[in-house]
Scaffold this motif. Structure first.
Motif, short mmCIF file in Angstrom:
data_model
loop_
_atom_site.label_atom_id
_atom_site.label_comp_id
_atom_site.label_asym_id
_atom_site.label_seq_id
_atom_site.Cartn_x
_atom_site.Cartn_y
_atom_site.Cartn_z
N GLU A 1 0.83 -1.21 0.00
CA GLU A 1 0.00 0.00 0.00
C GLU A 1 0.86 1.26 0.00
OE1 GLU A 1 -2.54 -0.28 3.33
OE2 GLU A 1 -3.71 -1.98 2.53
N GLU A 2 1.92 1.26 0.82
CA GLU A 2 2.81 2.42 0.87
C GLU A 2 3.52 2.63 -0.47
OE1 GLU A 2 4.62 5.71 2.71
OE2 GLU A 2 2.94 4.44 3.33
N ARG B 1 1.07 4.17 -2.92
CA ARG B 1 0.84 5.59 -2.65
C ARG B 1 2.05 6.44 -3.05
NH1 ARG B 1 1.48 9.29 1.36
NH2 ARG B 1 2.78 7.86 2.57
#
Length: 344
Positions: free
Chosen positions: A177-178, A181
């Motif tokens: 997820e990081e 992003r």
């Protein structure tokens, strides 16, 4: 006999006529009965087996479903479980391999006699089993504790493994997820830099993103290695605990507490206290008083104190010389005094 041919010896119900019937066995005699007959015959308490010629006492709480199709296998498994609970020693407890093999042969011989022996052999095996259990209660209990410790250690290792896997998956999800992003922000910044006519800034933004992504991967690998180290550390601790549990500790004999000191006795060597003495009016009247008796007064204490005072000082000799130390050395150790009873 096939499953369709099974029938209850009490009510004669069979699986062929009633496919939903449930058969139960009791380990005392292993005779099979349907659940309804068990409730009807043994629901109000223990009773004799209804099978002709058996007559053994059965209890409803001990009835259970049959695990194996062959009742002989079922009985042998139960016998081996009972024997292994008592003969639970391990190979590391024996000095030589031959002693371990002899022990296994004895266990297997006892099991065989219980399963396939005659009535006389079964009685001898049961006697041998009881005698061994009585003589080795400490060893049996210690090995039971070791088995429990090993089971707990296994469960702890499994939980640590699951915890490590959960932490690894969670770290991977967070990293993904990081990374997504960061990638979106980096692309937006690069497009903005290019739209402003600054390709060098766009390249710097790209290189910074690659650098941060590599740093996250390195940190994730480090977290996984840390989790593995924690798991291995727990395993070492558990193994050390199991090793300590397996060691036979030398039981030190508890020293008996002596209130007057070691090797000191309050029993006099000059007199012996009797149960009864000649009547003493005042002491008898004193003991007869309810107020005195309620306080726990005992005439034996008075007798003992009186005799102690009478015989006190028999072995004490005071020197008459001024030099007490010299006089004490010159006097022999007088311990040859004889006390005799004088008839009244």
């Amino acid at each position: 006999m096939s499953n369709d041919d099974e029938y209850c010896p009490v009510c004669k119900s069979s699986r062929y006529l009633n496919p939903q019937i449930r058969f139960l066995i009791e380990p005392t005699c292993y005779h099979k009965m349907c659940a309804s007959c068990v409730d009807r015959l043994f629901g109000n308490g223990p009773s004799d087996c209804p099978v002709a010629g058996c007559g053994k006492r059965l209890r409803a709480a001990r009835f259970r479903a049959q695990t194996f199709d062959d009742i002989a296998v079922e009985r042998e498994v139960d016998v081996r479980k009972r024997v292994n609970k008592i003969f639970n020693r391990r190979e590391d407890e024996f000095a030589t391999k031959r002693q371990w093999d002899d022990y296994l042969e004895m266990v297997e011989g006892t099991t065989f006699d219980l399963v396939n022996g005659t009535k006389k052999e079964v009685e001898a095996a049961e006697k041998r089993l009881r005698e061994y259990e009585e003589a080795n209660k400490t060893v049996i209990e210690r090995n039971v504790q070791r088995e429990r410790a090993e089971a707990l250690a296994f469960m702890a290792r499994e939980e640590a493994e699951r915890e490590m896997l959960r932490a690894t998956r969670k770290a991977a999800e967070l990293e993904t997820e990081e990374d997504k992003r960061e990638l979106m922000l980096s692309r937006h910044a690069q497009l903005e830099a290019l739209s402003n006519g600054d390709p060098e800034k766009a390249e710097r933004i790209k290189q910074n993103y690659i650098k941060r992504a590599e740093e996250r991967r390195r940190k994730a690998r480090l977290d996984v290695e840390t989790a593995k180290g924690i798991r291995e550390g727990r395993a070492l601790v558990l193994n050390s605990m199991l090793a300590k549990a397996g060691e036979e500790e030398d039981e030190e004999e508890e020293e008996e507490w002596e209130p007057l000191g070691k090797n000191v006795s309050d029993t006099s060597k000059y007199f012996s206290l009797l149960e009864e003495y000649p009547r003493v009016d005042w002491i008898d009247g004193f003991v007869a008083d309810q107020k005195v008796a309620a306080g726990g007064y005992d005439r034996q204490d008075w007798y003992q104190r009186s005799l102690f005072e009478a015989f006190a000082g028999l072995t004490v000799f005071l020197p008459e010389d001024e030099d007490e130390e010299a006089a004490s050395k010159s006097l022999p150790d007088r311990t040859d005094i004889m006390v005799v009873d004088v008839p009244s």
